[in-house]
Structure formats: structure tokens, C-alpha cells
Design an enzyme around this catalytic site. Structure first.
Site, PDB file in Angstrom:
ATOM      1  N   GLU A 112      33.572  30.955  33.560  1.00  0.00           N
ATOM      2  CA  GLU A 112      34.951  31.324  33.876  1.00  0.00           C
ATOM      3  C   GLU A 112      35.556  30.310  34.847  1.00  0.00           C
ATOM      4  O   GLU A 112      34.980  30.044  35.904  1.00  0.00           O
ATOM      5  CB  GLU A 112      34.967  32.737  34.485  1.00  0.00           C
ATOM      6  N   HIS A 166      30.599  40.098  46.541  1.00  0.00           N
ATOM      7  CA  HIS A 166      30.666  38.633  46.633  1.00  0.00           C
ATOM      8  C   HIS A 166      29.604  38.097  47.595  1.00  0.00           C
ATOM      9  O   HIS A 166      29.699  36.965  48.035  1.00  0.00           O
ATOM     10  CB  HIS A 166      32.045  38.184  47.109  1.00  0.00           C
ATOM     11  N   GLU A 200      30.737  38.122  31.158  1.00  0.00           N
ATOM     12  CA  GLU A 200      29.481  37.508  31.586  1.00  0.00           C
ATOM     13  C   GLU A 200      28.363  37.748  30.582  1.00  0.00           C
ATOM     14  O   GLU A 200      27.535  36.859  30.345  1.00  0.00           O
ATOM     15  CB  GLU A 200      29.060  38.049  32.955  1.00  0.00           C
TER      16      GLU A 200
HETATM   17  C1  LIG Z   1      32.639  41.017  36.211  1.00  0.00           C
HETATM   18  C2  LIG Z   1      33.434  40.062  37.006  1.00  0.00           C
HETATM   19  N1  LIG Z   1      33.435  38.762  36.655  1.00  0.00           N
HETATM   20  C3  LIG Z   1      34.136  37.865  37.355  1.00  0.00           C
HETATM   21  C4  LIG Z   1      34.856  38.256  38.433  1.00  0.00           C
HETATM   22  C5  LIG Z   1      35.622  37.239  39.232  1.00  0.00           C
HETATM   23  N2  LIG Z   1      37.047  37.417  38.973  1.00  0.00           N
HETATM   24  C6  LIG Z   1      37.796  38.153  39.804  1.00  0.00           C
HETATM   25  S1  LIG Z   1      39.309  38.369  39.230  1.00  0.00           S
HETATM   26  C7  LIG Z   1      39.025  37.437  37.866  1.00  0.00           C
HETATM   27  C8  LIG Z   1      40.116  37.240  36.857  1.00  0.00           C
HETATM   28  C9  LIG Z   1      40.707  38.535  36.438  1.00  0.00           C
HETATM   29  O1  LIG Z   1      41.782  38.329  35.615  1.00  0.00           O
HETATM   30  P1  LIG Z   1      42.585  39.535  34.981  1.00  0.00           P
HETATM   31  O2  LIG Z   1      41.634  40.526  34.422  1.00  0.00           O
HETATM   32  O3  LIG Z   1      43.579  38.972  34.063  1.00  0.00           O
HETATM   33  O4  LIG Z   1      43.278  40.242  36.215  1.00  0.00           O
HETATM   34  P2  LIG Z   1      44.308  39.682  37.293  1.00  0.00           P
HETATM   35  O5  LIG Z   1      43.484  39.187  38.445  1.00  0.00           O
HETATM   36  O6  LIG Z   1      45.113  38.627  36.663  1.00  0.00           O
HETATM   37  O7  LIG Z   1      45.099  40.849  37.726  1.00  0.00           O
HETATM   38  C10 LIG Z   1      37.724  36.977  37.874  1.00  0.00           C
HETATM   39  C11 LIG Z   1      37.138  36.102  36.845  1.00  0.00           C
HETATM   40  C12 LIG Z   1      34.829  39.628  38.777  1.00  0.00           C
HETATM   41  N3  LIG Z   1      35.502  40.100  39.839  1.00  0.00           N
HETATM   42  N4  LIG Z   1      34.119  40.492  38.055  1.00  0.00           N
END
Ligand SMILES: Cc1ncc(C[n+]2csc(CCOP(=O)(O)OP(=O)(O)O)c2C)c(N)n1
Lengths: 325, 375
Positions: free
Chosen positions: A29, A129, A60
Site C-alpha cells: 500500500e 501502530h 493485506e
Molecule cells: C488493515 C489496515 N491496513 C492498513 C492501514 C493503514 N491505513 C490507514 S488509513 C489507510 C487508507 C484508508 O483509505 P480509505 O479506506 O479510503 O479511507 P480514508 O482514510 O480515505 O477515509 C491505510 C492504508 C490500516 N489502518 N489498517
């Protein structure tokens, strides 16, 4: 020689590995144009293109699942998981398949991949985290777990991990991603997996740790030496399968041992080291082994994490405990 | 036996799926209406407006606190106020809300104190403890996991013969996780009163929506699970309210769940740790600011003669004072006792945690507080 931080050394290793082996593919990602949320993959996308440096959808399980298929087919995938807190989503494929594909197929299919993920606390981010998950994977037969503690090792260990024919989890201590700089050779070099580093030689007590805790332990043994205590510090570098010879030799010499880790202590890294010491060098022990570890609670949110984490005071107290036994 | 059609051709997805989803809008950017106004009193409209302004000001304050090192990593929501407030306004008090991590406006509206929201981002677990009469699940950092929890809660209501509904938020990125698909499928099978609210802000950190899925829309994913799906202009608080309300009505009547794709945009970074200039143009941000959700509702209320510039100015001033107080209270919070780390791990503290807590207390007595630089 360039002076690199740990994250730059990881980046350098990835660049070199991709240059020298065109089977190597990085996926995860935000690893593409964005260069990863910690910039570990910075510049790879520009240099090697989007077929080899792939921004995946947010899943993941699919990242590792796909990497398993890729690895069996003949690619060398290096999936990045953004934080170890999201490793539970990967767990099924790691434990049910990556770890045992070789075993299950009698060596017909193998799974040479390196999963990279930043681990540990110290960046003031929200829940999930800050985790240190090494024990889950030590417990799973068939997986190697590697954790560097400095830039030089990070590069050499990552190169070795990428060349290794087994699935490797490469956990990077994010709290020291940018904390230290070190001379790192420009060329490709390897630090063998399964070999510990004796960071400091000593005769009174052995301190065993890995990753970012190596620095806490260094601080503690420096202070111990001011009290006239000669401590040997072992940085395991490969957490599993580990360098039993270095541990046994050291503990046989000192007769005393302190084990340091960030993770909760129940059924953990330190549980295994302690057991091994009993099995291998029980006769040389002059005091019970001490563990300096996180507590058996969830990692608190960042405001209280300093209470939770081992620090030099706690490690020094552990050293004094085994010496005063 | 199947009768033969004239030309024996297989039916493909393209044949079945001829129409495209388009975002449903009620309120135009200039504040004029596109359709029948929802049944909302002037007071209700003003209440919506107020929470949106609160959220905007809260965001500003939180980002500043983070920049000054007085708050941890923070996820700003500016730009997404209508998607959250319009939908959460359709909740009844007894309904349950399942946020991800950016739903400060929805949570505040459903009863979470702003101070608690700030506590959470300030690394204080008390921020995850909602008041007893507030049904909001804690922030879900692992993406999409909350989706299934929301299905479970709605299912439980159904099992108990209650008509409580659940509203669960996630992003466009969240629709790639297995939990999203499993959750929608369960909800379809068990006909739970769940509203799946995808705030499609067109990015998951750096990944644009087109790279997240090959589907033309998020809304169409509902088709695979046999549930209702709709696309809504997420910057239109009235459309958001109306569509969510209707979805709840259907859910409570036993007609099953709805997936709502709310198209919106975050003006700021993904979190304070993110640099959005690496992956998007400022021109794109400016374009979205022209469709600002707060301005839109304000213009509408002015056109309805229930609001004016003077009231608007007074509101912002009042909200700024309110948030200044929230920040002041946050900064005045005392350091919490270390028991807080150990309590709640289990209902009763087992022996090993008792021991570890005592050990920690001994250390603090001997070496001082590690938060005060003694380490
Ligand atoms: C399972 C998981 N993988 C990766 C992350 C890291 N991460 C946090 S927010 C995010 C992107 C999320 O995007 P979206 O679902 O479009 O929501 P937005 O933040 O745009 O509201 C990622 C990859 C996480 N929190 N949880």
C-alpha cells in the site's frame, strides 16, 4: 562511504536488489509514487516502473496471498505491510501457507519472499501502530524472523533475506528509522541470517536483545560499566532461527543473563531464549535469568507508552538483580 | 427445460448492468434545491449546520495542536462534514454508530463529547470510553474490521426483536478488504438493519479510487450481495440525510441493509503524517472547495430566510470559543495513574498483572516518572 539512516539503508538495499535481480518485485500500500508511508520505497517506482513496484489495493491478506503465488511461480516478491499492527490480516496466509508450502509439497513449491513491516513503538501514532509481533512467527514453523538494529545491518540483512530461499519476515524498528546514521558501503553485501552480533564483550553478565532495544541495552551496559560491571551485549539480528552458539558460549562464560524485548512477556521471545538457556547451559547459570519486557497488556496509547517500554533504568535494574543474586 | 432464445448468447454482466450510478443530489452548490426538501425543521437544519462548523473548527485546532507537539498523529476530516452529519442525523439515540477513524463529526453528533475525541488523538485511552448512554463503537484503526461488527450488532437487535439500526463508516480503500465483502454478504443473508456508509473521498492515502477497484462505482458492489446500493453527493447534507433515513426505514422494516457511496473529498492530508502534494494537485483540492458542504447548507438556509450572515458570523465565533475551551480542558487533564495500563485487560486482574503493576510502581518510586525524562 555514505552515511545513511536505517530507512535509507533499507531503501538502498531494495534499489540494489532490484537492480541485480530482475525477479524482485515490491508490492504494498502506497509503495509506488508515494514511496511508502515511511519512504522506504522512495525512488523505486521511478527507477523500476510500475510493473515491479506495485501499489496494491488495500488488502493485506491479498498482498501476502498474491506474493505466495508469485514466489512459487518464480518471482521474488517483497511485500510491505504498512505497520505490524495490520499483520493479523496477513496471519492466515503466513501461517497456513507461506510457512509450510515447502514442507507440504515436499519441496516442489517454495515461497522465497520477504515481508517487510515497521514494528515497535515510539512515533505517537494511534492504536495498532506500535506492536512487536515477533513471537507469533517464531512460533510458526518454517518462517525466519529478522530484525536489524542499525543501518549497516539493515542493508546487509535485507540483501541476505531477499536471497534466502525461505519466507522471511523483516521487521524494521521504526522508532530509530532516522535516529542514527552510519557508514554504509555503496556496494551490495550480505550479513548472514542466523548470526548474532556481539555488540560489546563482557564477562559478568550477558544481555540479549534485538532491534531498537539494542540501543536501550547499550545505554544500560554503559552505565553498568561505570559501576564496574562488565556486560556482554548480544544483538540477535535474526530472531528465528537464532544463533544458539553465540548465546550458549556467552552465557556459559558469564553465568548470568538478562533478556530485553518490547513485546509482552507471556509466551514470547524471552520465554524461548530462557528455555533454550536452561536446556543448553543450565549448569553454568549462577542466577535466575531476568526478563525486561513490555507488560502483558495491550500496548497503551502513546501518552503512557514510556511506562510500558523497557528503558535503560529497567535494564540496569535487571543487570543488578542477576548480579546480586 | 430452458427454452432456446433466438440468438443463443450468454447473458453477461454488461447486459444486466446497463445503467450507471450517478450521485443523488438534492441541494445544489449555490443552495438551490433539486427536489423535494427533506422533512427537517429550521432548528434541525441549524443543528446540522452547527455540528459541521464545530467539526471544521475542531479540525483546525487539532491539526495545530499536532504541529506543536501537543497531540499525536491526527486524521483531519475537513471537507467530509456533510457525508458524516447528514447520515448520522438520521440515527435514533438507540441506534449504534461504528466509525473508522475520521468520523469526528458523526461521533460528536451522536453524543461523543469533543473533549473525548481530542483525548483519543492525544494518546489517552479514556477517549475511547463513550458515555453510558452513547452507542458509538471505538475508533477502528484496522481498516474495514468495524464493518462486520456493525452487522453483528444489527443482527443482535433483530434477534432480540428490536428495531435498532447500525451505521458503519469506512472509506473507498476499505472496500478492498475482505471484511467489507464478508460484512455485506452476512448483512444480505441475515437482512440486518445496517447502513454501510462508504465515504468515497477518492483516495486511500495516496492511492486514487480508480486504482483501488476496477468497478465503475462503489455503490454497484451492493449488487453482488443482493442488497440495496446507492450513490449520493456526499457534500450535500440534505441528500445524505434523506438517503440514510430511507435506508434506515427499510432496514427497520426488515427489508435489509443498504450500501451508500457518498462522494466527497478530504481537503487536508490523510493524517498529519502525510504529505498530499506527493500524489494530488492543489487545483483538484480547489475544485472541491467550490462545492464546500458547509457553504452549501448555509446558502440554502439563507435562501429559506432561516439564516443570515450575522448569525453565521456569530456561530463561528461561538464555536471558536467552544473549541478553545475543549483544548483548554484537554491541556489541563492530569497525568493518569499507571493502573490505567493494566485495568480492563480482564474484568478481574489476574496474578501476573498484579505482579507486573507492582513491579512498575516500584520502578517509578525508585527511578521517577519515565515520561519526565528520567530515562
Ligand atoms: C488493515 C489496515 N491496513 C492498513 C492501514 C493503514 N491505513 C490507514 S488509513 C489507510 C487508507 C484508508 O483509505 P480509505 O479506506 O479510503 O479511507 P480514508 O482514510 O480515505 O477515509 C491505510 C492504508 C490500516 N489502518 N489498517
Amino acid at each position: 562511504m555514505p552515511h545513511l539512516t536505517l530507512i535509507q539503508a533499507v531503501n538502498d538495499a531494495l534499489h540494489l536488489a532490484m537492480k541485480h535481480d530482475d525477479r524482485v518485485v515490491v508490492l504494498g500500500e502506497d509503495v509506488g509514487e508515494n514511496g511508502g508511508v515511511f519512504r522506504a520505497t522512495e525512488g523505486l517506482h521511478d527507477t523500476f516502473g510500475e510493473d515491479r513496484v506495485v501499489d496494491t489495493p488495500l488488502a493485506e491478506g491479498a498482498i501476502l496471498g498474491a506474493a505466495i503465488g508469485m514466489a512459487a511461480y518464480g518471482i521474488r516478491p517483497i511485500p510491505e505491510i504498512q505497520f505490524t499492527g495490520f499483520m493479523p490480516m496477513v496471519f492466515d496466509h503466513m501461517v497456513s501457507h507461506a510457512s509450510r508450502l515447502r514442507w507440504r509439497t515436499r519441496g516442489r513449491f517454495t515461497c522465497p519472499l520477504v515481508l517487510r513491516a515497521p514494528y515497535g513503538s515510539g512515533i505517537h501514532a494511534p492504536e495498532h501502530h506500535s506492536e512487536s509481533h515477533e513471537a507469533y512467527y517464531m512460533h510458526t514453523p518454517g518462517l525466519k524472523v529478522v530484525v536489524p538494529s542499525n543501518p549497516y545491518d539493515a542493508k546487509g540483512l535485507l540483501i541476505s533475506a531477499i536471497k534466502d530461499p525461505n519466507p522471511v519476515l523483516f521487521f524494521e524498528p521504526k522508532r530509530i528509522y532516522r535516529a542514527i546514521r552510519q557508514e554504509v558501503p555503496e556496494e551490495i553485501y550480505e550479513i548472514p541470517l542466523g548470526k548474532a552480533a556481539v555488540v560489546n564483550e563482557g564477562t559478568d553478565v550477558t544481555v540479549i536483545t534485538f532491534g531498537s532495544m539494542t540501543h536501550m541495552a547499550k545505554e544500560a551496559i554503559t552505565r553498568a560499566s561505570e559501576q564496574g560491571i562488565s556486560a556482554e551485549l548480544i544483538d540477535l539480528r535474526t530472531v528465528w532461527p537464532l544463533d544458539i552458539d553465540t548465546i550458549s558460549t556467552s552465557v556459559a562464560k558469564t553465568g548470568r543473563c538478562v533478556i530485553v524485548q518490547e513485546a509482552p512477556r507471556a509466551a514470547s521471545f524471552s520465554s524461548e531464549i530462557l528455555t533454550l538457556i536452561h536446556e543448553k547451559v543450565f549448569d553454568s547459570l549462577q542466577a535466575p535469568v531476568e526478563r525486561v519486557a513490555g507488560f502483558d497488556t495491550p500496548m497503551p496509547y502513546y501518552r503512557m507508552e514510556n511506562y510500558y517500554l523497557p528503558n535503560a533504568n529497567r535494564i540496569l535494574a535487571g543487570i543488578n538483580n542477576v548480579l546480586n543474586f | 427445460m430452458a427454452t432456446k432464445s433466438k440468438a443463443n448468447k450468454p447473458v453477461t454482466v454488461k447486459d444486466v448492468f446497463k445503467n450507471k450510478f450517478t450521485p443523488y443530489t438534492l441541494l445544489n452548490p449555490d443552495g438551490t434545491l433539486n427536489g423535494p426538501a427533506p422533512d427537517l425543521s429550521p432548528e434541525q437544519l441549524q443543528a446540522m449546520h452547527r455540528v459541521m462548523v464545530e467539526a471544521r473548527v475542531f479540525d483546525e485546532r487539532a491539526v495545530n495542536l499536532q504541529r506543536q507537539g501537543r497531540l499525536g498523529t491526527f486524521a483531519p476530516l475537513s471537507g467530509q462534514e456533510a457525508a458524516q452529519v447528514g447520515s448520522a442525523f438520521a440515527l435514533r439515540k438507540t441506534d449504534w454508530l461504528f466509525p473508522s477513524y475520521r468520523e469526528h463529526a458523526a461521533c460528536a453528533l451522536h453524543g461523543q463529547p469533543w473533549l473525548d475525541i481530542l483525548k483519543y488523538w492525544g494518546g489517552n485511552e479514556d477517549g475511547s470510553r463513550v458515555p453510558d448512554d452513547v452507542n458509538i463503537f471505538p475508533v477502528a484503526i484496522p481498516i474495514a474490521t468495524q464493518i462486520i461488527h456493525a452487522v453483528g450488532a444489527a443482527w443482535a437487535a433483530k434477534i432480540q426483536g428490536k428495531d435498532d439500526a447500525t451505521l458503519v463508516f469506512f472509506g473507498d480503500g476499505g472496500t478492498s478488504e475482505g471484511d467489507f465483502h464478508e460484512g455485506l454478504n452476512f448483512a444480505g443473508v441475515f437482512k440486518t438493519a445496517t447502513v454501510f456508509l462508504c465515504q468515497n473521498n477518492f483516495y486511500a492515502i495516496s492511492l486514487p479510487r480508480e486504482s483501488q477497484t476496477s468497478s465503475e462505482s462503489i455503490a454497484q458492489k451492493a449488487i453482488s450481495y443482493g442488497i440495496e446500493g446507492i450513490q449520493v453527493d456526499g457534500n450535500d447534507v440534505l441528500a445524505m440525510y434523506q438517503m440514510t433515513k430511507e435506508a434506515f426505514d427499510r432496514g427497520r422494516a426488515g427489508e435489509g441493509p443498504t450500501l451508500i457511496e457518498a462522494q466527497t473529498y478530504r481537503y487536508g492530508p490523510h493524517t498529519t503524517a502525510d504529505d498530499p502534494t506527493r500524489y494530488r494537485d492543489s487545483a483538484e483540492v480547489d475544485q472541491w472547495k467550490e462545492r464546500d458542504p458547509i457553504e452549501r447548507l448555509k446558502n440554502y438556509m439563507i435562501s429559506q430566510s432561516i439564516w443570515d450572515d450575522g448569525k453565521e458570523e456569530a456561530l463561528w465565533e461561538d464555536v471558536r470559543a467552544q473549541m478553545a475551551k475543549v483544548v483548554e480542558d484537554y491541556e489541563a487533564l492530569p497525568e493518569r495513574p499507571v493502573e490505567e495500563i493494566f485495568k480492563y485487560t480482564f474484568e478481574e486482574m489476574p496474578w501476573h498483572l498484579e505482579e507486573q503493576l507492582a513491579e512498575l510502581k516500584d520502578f517509578i518510586a525508585e527511578y521517577g516518572n519515565p515520561n519526565e525524562g528520567h530515562h
